[in-house]
Design a protein around this motif. Structure first.
Motif, PDB file in Angstrom:
ATOM      1  N   SER A 236       0.825  -1.200   0.000  1.00  0.00           N
ATOM      2  CA  SER A 236       0.000   0.000   0.000  1.00  0.00           C
ATOM      3  C   SER A 236       0.863   1.256   0.000  1.00  0.00           C
ATOM      4  O   SER A 236       0.607   2.208  -0.755  1.00  0.00           O
ATOM      5  N   SER A 240       1.522   4.007  -3.263  1.00  0.00           N
ATOM      6  CA  SER A 240       1.329   5.451  -3.106  1.00  0.00           C
ATOM      7  C   SER A 240       2.537   6.214  -3.622  1.00  0.00           C
ATOM      8  O   SER A 240       2.411   7.208  -4.350  1.00  0.00           O
ATOM      9  N   ILE A 243       2.806   6.049  -7.495  1.00  0.00           N
ATOM     10  CA  ILE A 243       1.839   6.942  -8.136  1.00  0.00           C
ATOM     11  C   ILE A 243       2.356   8.375  -8.141  1.00  0.00           C
ATOM     12  O   ILE A 243       2.303   9.078  -9.159  1.00  0.00           O
ATOM     13  N   VAL A 244       2.884   8.816  -6.989  1.00  0.00           N
ATOM     14  CA  VAL A 244       3.424  10.176  -6.881  1.00  0.00           C
ATOM     15  C   VAL A 244       4.601  10.362  -7.831  1.00  0.00           C
ATOM     16  O   VAL A 244       4.712  11.392  -8.513  1.00  0.00           O
ATOM     17  N   THR A 277      -0.162  18.124  -9.404  1.00  0.00           N
ATOM     18  CA  THR A 277       0.514  17.089  -8.614  1.00  0.00           C
ATOM     19  C   THR A 277       0.633  17.467  -7.145  1.00  0.00           C
ATOM     20  O   THR A 277       0.362  16.631  -6.271  1.00  0.00           O
ATOM     21  N   LEU A 280      -2.611  16.659  -5.597  1.00  0.00           N
ATOM     22  CA  LEU A 280      -2.942  15.236  -5.493  1.00  0.00           C
ATOM     23  C   LEU A 280      -2.105  14.512  -4.437  1.00  0.00           C
ATOM     24  O   LEU A 280      -2.578  13.537  -3.853  1.00  0.00           O
ATOM     25  N   ASN A 281      -0.867  14.955  -4.227  1.00  0.00           N
ATOM     26  CA  ASN A 281       0.023  14.262  -3.285  1.00  0.00           C
ATOM     27  C   ASN A 281      -0.582  14.063  -1.896  1.00  0.00           C
ATOM     28  O   ASN A 281      -0.549  12.951  -1.353  1.00  0.00           O
ATOM     29  N   ILE A 284      -3.246  11.359  -2.061  1.00  0.00           N
ATOM     30  CA  ILE A 284      -2.683  10.022  -2.252  1.00  0.00           C
ATOM     31  C   ILE A 284      -2.120   9.478  -0.949  1.00  0.00           C
ATOM     32  O   ILE A 284      -2.365   8.326  -0.574  1.00  0.00           O
ATOM     33  N   TYR A 285      -1.392  10.318  -0.220  1.00  0.00           N
ATOM     34  CA  TYR A 285      -0.741   9.846   0.999  1.00  0.00           C
ATOM     35  C   TYR A 285      -1.708   9.678   2.167  1.00  0.00           C
ATOM     36  O   TYR A 285      -1.496   8.844   3.036  1.00  0.00           O
ATOM     37  N   ARG A 288      -4.487   6.565   1.370  1.00  0.00           N
ATOM     38  CA  ARG A 288      -3.923   5.220   1.368  1.00  0.00           C
ATOM     39  C   ARG A 288      -3.094   4.931   2.618  1.00  0.00           C
ATOM     40  O   ARG A 288      -2.424   3.904   2.689  1.00  0.00           O
TER      41      ARG A 288
END
Length: 310
Positions: A236, A240, A243-244, A277, A280-281, A284-285, A288
């Motif tokens: 997991s 993450s 993806i970043v 980005t 989104l970071n 994402i972090y 997840r």
């Protein structure tokens, strides 16, 4: 160091010259920028105030969020002002400062992503020696080296920009100052400078991306020896990070590995890595990562309790 420079200011043409579209861009940028600020500042505050997030991974995540915040802030506020202004000019010195800050915090993010990959490699492949290898002192030294490396990279960009004369025209076909559109205005041959740009920014992005992806392949391959629970948690976290890495390096490689040519889509791609980005970071972090979400809940609960006491 400015050679035969007759230009005192530049005109940023922005994403569009249409007044209605400029208002739409203002609204979109404002929404994205505020979302980026809230998300990253929340992560920064949570990591600083939570004792549960004291591991090296969150130490590096703190600096990633800090880099994201500063990276976008070097561009977005001015873009918002320009979207509402009829005259979108920027002085020569301010343009050079923007080039420096853009590349400084962008390079800082590259180095932090590499350090996060190193941290995951040691945690998964060398678990018994993790706390010894990734001690707080070692992590602090690594971040300090990243700061110095970013500064050196940015100074090289400034040296390249100031090594050329600018005698007109002064219109930059972009919404912020960057080296590649700036070099198009130089009244001198920029072939060598363009090669140096590829060997600097382009090589850093490409080599770093290949190294990161290769390291995560090794990490994921080593998970076969872990328990099902350990494999799930590590997978997991690594997904993450991957993806970043893809979201950040993909657009950067597209822009900086071919500086001699430009495409109409370049400015839209730049929007993605300068504001998209970093927005989104945090999502994402946090989405997840159960530890970060729990720490945020505790932080929010403490705030509610303190507000009720008052």
């Amino acid at each position: 160091m400015q050679l035969n420079n007759n230009v005192t200011e530049f005109i940023l043409l922005g994403l569009t010259q249409d007044p209605l579209r400029k208002k739409i861009i203002f609204a979109i940028f404002l929404f994205f920028y505020l979302g980026m600020l809230v998300g990253n500042l929340l992560i920064i505050t949570t990591i600083k105030t939570s004792q549960a997030l004291g591991s090296p991974m969150y130490f590096f995540l703190f600096y990633l969020s800090l880099s994201d915040t500063c990276f976008s802030t070097s561009i977005a506020p001015r873009t918002l002002v320009d979207a509402l202004s009829k005259k979108t000019t920027i002085s020569f010195n301010q343009c050079i400062i923007q080039v420096f800050t853009l590349h400084f915090f962008g390079c800082m993010e590259v180095f932090i992503l590499i350090l996060m990959a190193v941290d995951r490699y040691v945690a998964i492949c060398k678990p018994l020696h993790y706390m010894t290898i990734m001690s707080h002192r070692v992590c602090s030294v690594l971040v300090a080296v990243a700061w110095v490396g970013s500064c050196v990279h940015s100074l090289v960009q400034i040296f390249l920009a100031l090594s050329l004369p600018y005698c007109g025209p002064n219109e930059i076909d972009h919404y912020f100052c960057d080296l590649e559109p700036l070099l198009k205005l130089a009244c001198a041959d920029t072939y060598v400078i363009n090669l140096l740009l590829v060997s600097n920014s382009g090589a850093i992005c490409t080599v770093s991306f290949v190294m990161l992806m290769f390291s995560y392949v090794i990490i994921l391959h080593s998970l076969r020896n872990h328990s099902a629970e350990g494999r799930r948690k590590a997978l997991s976290t690594c997904i993450s990070h991957i993806i970043v890495v893809i979201l950040f390096f993909g657009p950067c490689i597209f822009i900086y590995t071919r500086p001699a040519t430009t495409f109409p889509m370049d400015k839209m791609i730049a929007v993605f890595y300068t504001i998209g980005t970093p927005l989104l970071n945090p999502l994402i972090y946090t989405l997840r990562n159960a530890e970060v979400k729990n720490a945020m809940r505790k932080l929010w609960s403490k705030k509610l309790v303190s507000d009720n006491v008052r």
